[in-house]
Design a protein around this motif. Structure first.
Motif, PDB file in Angstrom:
ATOM      1  N   ASN A 122       0.782  -1.148  -0.120  1.00 52.56           N
ATOM      2  CA  ASN A 122      -0.135   0.007   0.071  1.00 52.56           C
ATOM      3  C   ASN A 122       0.756   1.188  -0.004  1.00 52.56           C
ATOM      4  OD1 ASN A 122      -2.357  -1.479  -0.019  1.00 52.56           O
ATOM      5  ND2 ASN A 122      -2.326  -1.480   2.239  1.00 52.56           N
ATOM      6  N   ILE A 179      -3.783   3.302  -1.866  1.00 51.76           N
ATOM      7  CA  ILE A 179      -3.937   2.496  -3.276  1.00 51.76           C
ATOM      8  C   ILE A 179      -2.983   1.195  -2.877  1.00 51.76           C
ATOM      9  CG2 ILE A 179      -2.130   4.087  -4.288  1.00 51.76           C
ATOM     10  CD1 ILE A 179      -3.735   3.159  -6.948  1.00 51.76           C
ATOM     11  N   SER A 180      -3.350  -0.118  -3.225  1.00 49.23           N
ATOM     12  CA  SER A 180      -2.591  -1.141  -3.393  1.00 49.23           C
ATOM     13  C   SER A 180      -1.803  -1.159  -4.587  1.00 49.23           C
ATOM     14  CB  SER A 180      -3.657  -2.400  -3.064  1.00 49.23           C
ATOM     15  OG  SER A 180      -4.300  -2.619  -4.510  1.00 49.23           O
ATOM     16  N   THR A 190      -6.472  -1.240  -5.979  1.00 50.94           N
ATOM     17  CA  THR A 190      -7.628  -0.961  -5.156  1.00 50.94           C
ATOM     18  C   THR A 190      -7.303   0.191  -4.412  1.00 50.94           C
ATOM     19  OG1 THR A 190      -7.935  -3.435  -4.935  1.00 50.94           O
ATOM     20  CG2 THR A 190      -8.864  -1.963  -3.444  1.00 50.94           C
ATOM     21  N   THR A 191      -8.232   0.952  -4.413  1.00 54.00           N
ATOM     22  CA  THR A 191      -8.274   2.277  -3.604  1.00 54.00           C
ATOM     23  C   THR A 191      -9.332   2.320  -2.536  1.00 54.00           C
ATOM     24  OG1 THR A 191      -9.806   3.330  -5.237  1.00 54.00           O
ATOM     25  CG2 THR A 191      -7.461   3.382  -5.759  1.00 54.00           C
ATOM     26  N   LYS A 192      -8.978   3.270  -1.684  1.00 52.44           N
ATOM     27  CA  LYS A 192      -9.845   3.586  -0.346  1.00 52.44           C
ATOM     28  C   LYS A 192      -9.502   5.031  -0.189  1.00 52.44           C
ATOM     29  CE  LYS A 192     -10.779   2.390   4.270  1.00 52.44           C
ATOM     30  NZ  LYS A 192     -10.146   1.610   5.583  1.00 52.44           N
TER      31      LYS A 192
END
Length: 117
Positions: free
Chosen positions: A33, A51-52, A56-58
């Motif tokens: 991350n 973001i990984s 993949t985002t958060k």
């Protein structure tokens, strides 16, 4: 050790845009991350976005729909595009990274973002 260098902070009027960058260097094989936290005076540090390695985002609730995080794995660099900035976005923004080879979290020195009315 991993070194993180941020750039792109500054002062902008409300409604404006800024783009932050953070490059990682040092003992890196790969980074899981990457992302950004921020801290305003008197407030706790809060997650802005992460973001990984796979993309993949958060996002933190207060920035959803306005901020976009992206990364370039080949350059070990993460970006934060910020639009429709508000005064409450004023804070020091800290980049972080979690290397795959370590359980540690590495931090940048922070970059100031100031949004004026």
């Amino acid at each position: 050790q991993v070194q993180l260098v941020e750039s792109g902070g500054g002062t902008v009027q409300a409604g404006g845009s800024l783009r932050l960058s953070c490059g990682a260097s040092g003992s890196i094989f790969s980074i899981n991350n990457m992302g950004w936290y921020r801290q305003a005076p008197g407030n706790q540090r809060e997650l802005v976005a992460l973001i990984s390695r796979g993309g993949t985002t958060k996002y933190g609730d207060s920035v959803k729909g306005r901020f976009t995080i992206s990364r370039d794995n080949a350059k070990n660099t993460v970006y934060l595009q910020m639009i429709s900035l508000k005064r409450e976005d004023t804070a020091v923004y800290y980049c972080f990274a979690n290397p795959a080879s370590s359980s540690a979290t590495f931090w940048g020195q922070g970059t100031q973002v100031t949004v004026s009315s």
